[in-house]
Design an enzyme around this catalytic site. Sequence first.
Site, PDB file in Angstrom:
ATOM      1  N   GLN A  93       0.836  -1.195   0.000  1.00  0.00           N
ATOM      2  CA  GLN A  93       0.000   0.000   0.000  1.00  0.00           C
ATOM      3  C   GLN A  93       0.875   1.250   0.000  1.00  0.00           C
ATOM      4  O   GLN A  93       0.375   2.363  -0.033  1.00  0.00           O
ATOM      5  CB  GLN A  93      -0.886   0.017   1.252  1.00  0.00           C
ATOM      6  CG  GLN A  93      -1.818  -1.177   1.351  1.00  0.00           C
ATOM      7  CD  GLN A  93      -2.374  -1.321   2.755  1.00  0.00           C
ATOM      8  OE1 GLN A  93      -3.406  -0.748   3.093  1.00  0.00           O
ATOM      9  NE2 GLN A  93      -1.686  -2.084   3.587  1.00  0.00           N
ATOM     10  N   VAL A  95       3.593   4.117  -1.146  1.00  0.00           N
ATOM     11  CA  VAL A  95       3.878   4.845  -2.385  1.00  0.00           C
ATOM     12  C   VAL A  95       5.338   5.316  -2.406  1.00  0.00           C
ATOM     13  O   VAL A  95       5.740   6.042  -3.296  1.00  0.00           O
ATOM     14  CB  VAL A  95       2.918   6.057  -2.532  1.00  0.00           C
ATOM     15  CG1 VAL A  95       1.471   5.589  -2.638  1.00  0.00           C
ATOM     16  CG2 VAL A  95       3.069   7.056  -1.375  1.00  0.00           C
ATOM     17  N   HIS A 111      -1.548   1.427  -4.179  1.00  0.00           N
ATOM     18  CA  HIS A 111      -1.916   2.836  -3.974  1.00  0.00           C
ATOM     19  C   HIS A 111      -1.067   3.808  -4.783  1.00  0.00           C
ATOM     20  O   HIS A 111      -1.029   4.997  -4.481  1.00  0.00           O
ATOM     21  CB  HIS A 111      -1.853   3.184  -2.476  1.00  0.00           C
ATOM     22  CG  HIS A 111      -2.930   2.512  -1.674  1.00  0.00           C
ATOM     23  ND1 HIS A 111      -2.959   2.499  -0.300  1.00  0.00           N
ATOM     24  CD2 HIS A 111      -4.042   1.832  -2.061  1.00  0.00           C
ATOM     25  CE1 HIS A 111      -4.031   1.836   0.119  1.00  0.00           C
ATOM     26  NE2 HIS A 111      -4.691   1.416  -0.926  1.00  0.00           N
ATOM     27  N   CYS A 119      -1.107  13.867 -15.504  1.00  0.00           N
ATOM     28  CA  CYS A 119      -1.841  15.054 -15.946  1.00  0.00           C
ATOM     29  C   CYS A 119      -3.346  14.821 -15.802  1.00  0.00           C
ATOM     30  O   CYS A 119      -3.865  13.797 -16.257  1.00  0.00           O
ATOM     31  CB  CYS A 119      -1.494  15.356 -17.404  1.00  0.00           C
ATOM     32  SG  CYS A 119      -2.421  16.771 -18.029  1.00  0.00           S
ATOM     33  N   CYS A 122      -4.622  15.546 -20.001  1.00  0.00           N
ATOM     34  CA  CYS A 122      -4.364  14.577 -21.081  1.00  0.00           C
ATOM     35  C   CYS A 122      -4.022  13.186 -20.556  1.00  0.00           C
ATOM     36  O   CYS A 122      -3.908  12.244 -21.335  1.00  0.00           O
ATOM     37  CB  CYS A 122      -3.253  15.090 -21.994  1.00  0.00           C
ATOM     38  SG  CYS A 122      -1.628  15.136 -21.201  1.00  0.00           S
ATOM     39  N   CYS A 140       1.479  20.235 -16.667  1.00  0.00           N
ATOM     40  CA  CYS A 140       1.837  19.405 -17.821  1.00  0.00           C
ATOM     41  C   CYS A 140       2.190  20.312 -18.999  1.00  0.00           C
ATOM     42  O   CYS A 140       1.835  21.500 -19.017  1.00  0.00           O
ATOM     43  CB  CYS A 140       0.632  18.535 -18.160  1.00  0.00           C
ATOM     44  SG  CYS A 140       0.840  17.436 -19.559  1.00  0.00           S
ATOM     45  N   CYS A 142       0.740  20.257 -21.634  1.00  0.00           N
ATOM     46  CA  CYS A 142      -0.550  20.655 -22.223  1.00  0.00           C
ATOM     47  C   CYS A 142      -1.205  21.762 -21.393  1.00  0.00           C
ATOM     48  O   CYS A 142      -2.327  22.160 -21.691  1.00  0.00           O
ATOM     49  CB  CYS A 142      -1.483  19.447 -22.358  1.00  0.00           C
ATOM     50  SG  CYS A 142      -2.281  18.965 -20.815  1.00  0.00           S
ATOM     51  N   GLY A 179       3.196  -4.581   8.920  1.00  0.00           N
ATOM     52  CA  GLY A 179       3.239  -3.122   9.087  1.00  0.00           C
ATOM     53  C   GLY A 179       2.050  -2.388   8.519  1.00  0.00           C
ATOM     54  O   GLY A 179       2.188  -1.266   8.057  1.00  0.00           O
ATOM     55  N   SER A 181      -2.140  -1.349   9.421  1.00  0.00           N
ATOM     56  CA  SER A 181      -3.226  -1.388  10.414  1.00  0.00           C
ATOM     57  C   SER A 181      -4.380  -2.248   9.900  1.00  0.00           C
ATOM     58  O   SER A 181      -5.276  -2.585  10.663  1.00  0.00           O
ATOM     59  CB  SER A 181      -3.708   0.035  10.708  1.00  0.00           C
ATOM     60  OG  SER A 181      -4.106   0.665   9.507  1.00  0.00           O
TER      61      SER A 181
HETATM   62  P1  OAD Z   1      -1.263   2.844   8.997  1.00  0.00           P
HETATM   63  O1  OAD Z   1      -0.591   4.086   9.437  1.00  0.00           O
HETATM   64  O2  OAD Z   1      -2.733   2.775   9.066  1.00  0.00           O
HETATM   65  O3  OAD Z   1      -0.714   1.634   9.866  1.00  0.00           O
HETATM   66  C1  OAD Z   1       0.645   1.497  10.133  1.00  0.00           C
HETATM   67  C2  OAD Z   1       0.828   0.201  10.886  1.00  0.00           C
HETATM   68  O4  OAD Z   1       2.215   0.007  11.053  1.00  0.00           O
HETATM   69  C3  OAD Z   1       0.200   0.175  12.286  1.00  0.00           C
HETATM   70  O5  OAD Z   1      -0.542  -1.018  12.446  1.00  0.00           O
HETATM   71  C4  OAD Z   1       1.403   0.203  13.227  1.00  0.00           C
HETATM   72  O6  OAD Z   1       1.188  -0.528  14.409  1.00  0.00           O
HETATM   73  C5  OAD Z   1       2.443  -0.482  12.359  1.00  0.00           C
HETATM   74  N1  OAD Z   1       3.848  -0.145  12.679  1.00  0.00           N
HETATM   75  C6  OAD Z   1       4.353   0.967  13.268  1.00  0.00           C
HETATM   76  N2  OAD Z   1       5.685   0.868  13.373  1.00  0.00           N
HETATM   77  C7  OAD Z   1       6.039  -0.332  12.843  1.00  0.00           C
HETATM   78  C8  OAD Z   1       7.273  -1.031  12.667  1.00  0.00           C
HETATM   79  N3  OAD Z   1       8.435  -0.512  13.055  1.00  0.00           N
HETATM   80  N4  OAD Z   1       7.231  -2.260  12.071  1.00  0.00           N
HETATM   81  C9  OAD Z   1       6.054  -2.791  11.679  1.00  0.00           C
HETATM   82  N5  OAD Z   1       4.868  -2.190  11.834  1.00  0.00           N
HETATM   83  C10 OAD Z   1       4.856  -0.973  12.397  1.00  0.00           C
HETATM   84  O7  OAD Z   1      -0.700   2.532   7.540  1.00  0.00           O
HETATM   85  P2  OAD Z   1      -1.335   1.587   6.429  1.00  0.00           P
HETATM   86  O8  OAD Z   1      -1.908   0.374   7.014  1.00  0.00           O
HETATM   87  O9  OAD Z   1      -0.308   1.464   5.371  1.00  0.00           O
HETATM   88  O10 OAD Z   1      -3.844   5.284   1.987  1.00  0.00           O
HETATM   89  O11 OAD Z   1      -2.507   2.497   5.891  1.00  0.00           O
HETATM   90  C11 OAD Z   1      -3.222   2.077   4.772  1.00  0.00           C
HETATM   91  C12 OAD Z   1      -3.572   3.248   3.905  1.00  0.00           C
HETATM   92  O12 OAD Z   1      -4.196   4.256   4.703  1.00  0.00           O
HETATM   93  C13 OAD Z   1      -2.374   3.981   3.317  1.00  0.00           C
HETATM   94  O13 OAD Z   1      -1.914   3.390   2.114  1.00  0.00           O
HETATM   95  C14 OAD Z   1      -2.905   5.351   3.081  1.00  0.00           C
HETATM   96  C15 OAD Z   1      -3.604   5.539   4.401  1.00  0.00           C
HETATM   97  O14 OAD Z   1      -4.583   6.485   4.456  1.00  0.00           O
HETATM   98  C16 OAD Z   1      -4.077   6.346   1.223  1.00  0.00           C
HETATM   99  O15 OAD Z   1      -3.485   7.399   1.349  1.00  0.00           O
HETATM  100  C17 OAD Z   1      -5.116   6.094   0.181  1.00  0.00           C
END
Ligand code: OAD
Length: 231
Positions: A93, A95, A111, A119, A122, A140, A142, A179, A181
Amino acid sequence: MAAADSVAVLTGAGISAESGVPTFRGSGGLWRNYSPQELATPEAFARDPRLVWEWYDWRRGIIARAQPNPGHRALAELERRAGGRGSFTLITQNVDGLHERAGSRNVAKLHGDIWLLRCVGCGREERNEQVPLADLPPRCECSALLRPGVVWFGEPLPPDEWERAERASRRAQVFLVIGTSAVVYPAAGLAEVARQAGAKLGIVNPEPTPLDSVADWVLRGPSGDILARLL
Ligand code: OAD
């Protein structure tokens, strides 16, 4: 795990935490101090493209200074040991591009990619690693606005990446959730897809997640530490 022919891994912001890239939720998480509605939706970009770009430009700066950590490197090494043939798929997930910088090759990026600019007129895409960007918001050739090549709330996932991720999840004998949530869908739903198709489910996270109760193993701790030891 060494015996499994097919491994799929879903990662989230936590795998990059030890590289100094902030997560979204939890203590120090970006969504504690910033509003996703004002920064990560198509409506926010239409309303105030400069504000949205200032935030992305700031994050690009943090990521540009970050290095892959032992967690990223361990996943790249696992892929090498799996020997190709699509038997190891990394679904992320994130970027930030740190998995690729660590050497991962078979990566489904659900993601998008913060280094891509697209852009809104275009549709042209370009890779741009300039930090900071010269002019905000960038435009861009354009003359229409360029946007970050990421998926925002309310937008569909890139269909090819999603199909690859779903196929790998269905085929996996082992599915690791590292890593994340596991609260953002559809990405989090891949663990259930894998489990229903018969995969063993493992979690690596210092905090509890909603998937812990259905997991076969829960390894509690920072992923850099745990994955390096798992190798
Ligand atoms: P989150 O910030 O929701 O979750 C991060 C997770 O990493 C939590 O469960 C923490 O406990 C865990 N964590 C923290 N430190 C860590 C470490 N050293 N080792 C392992 N785990 C650790 O991030 P995502 O789950 O990636 O989307 O969130 C999902 C999506 O929500 C993202 O891609 C983004 C966000 O809004 C968009 O922007 C569309």
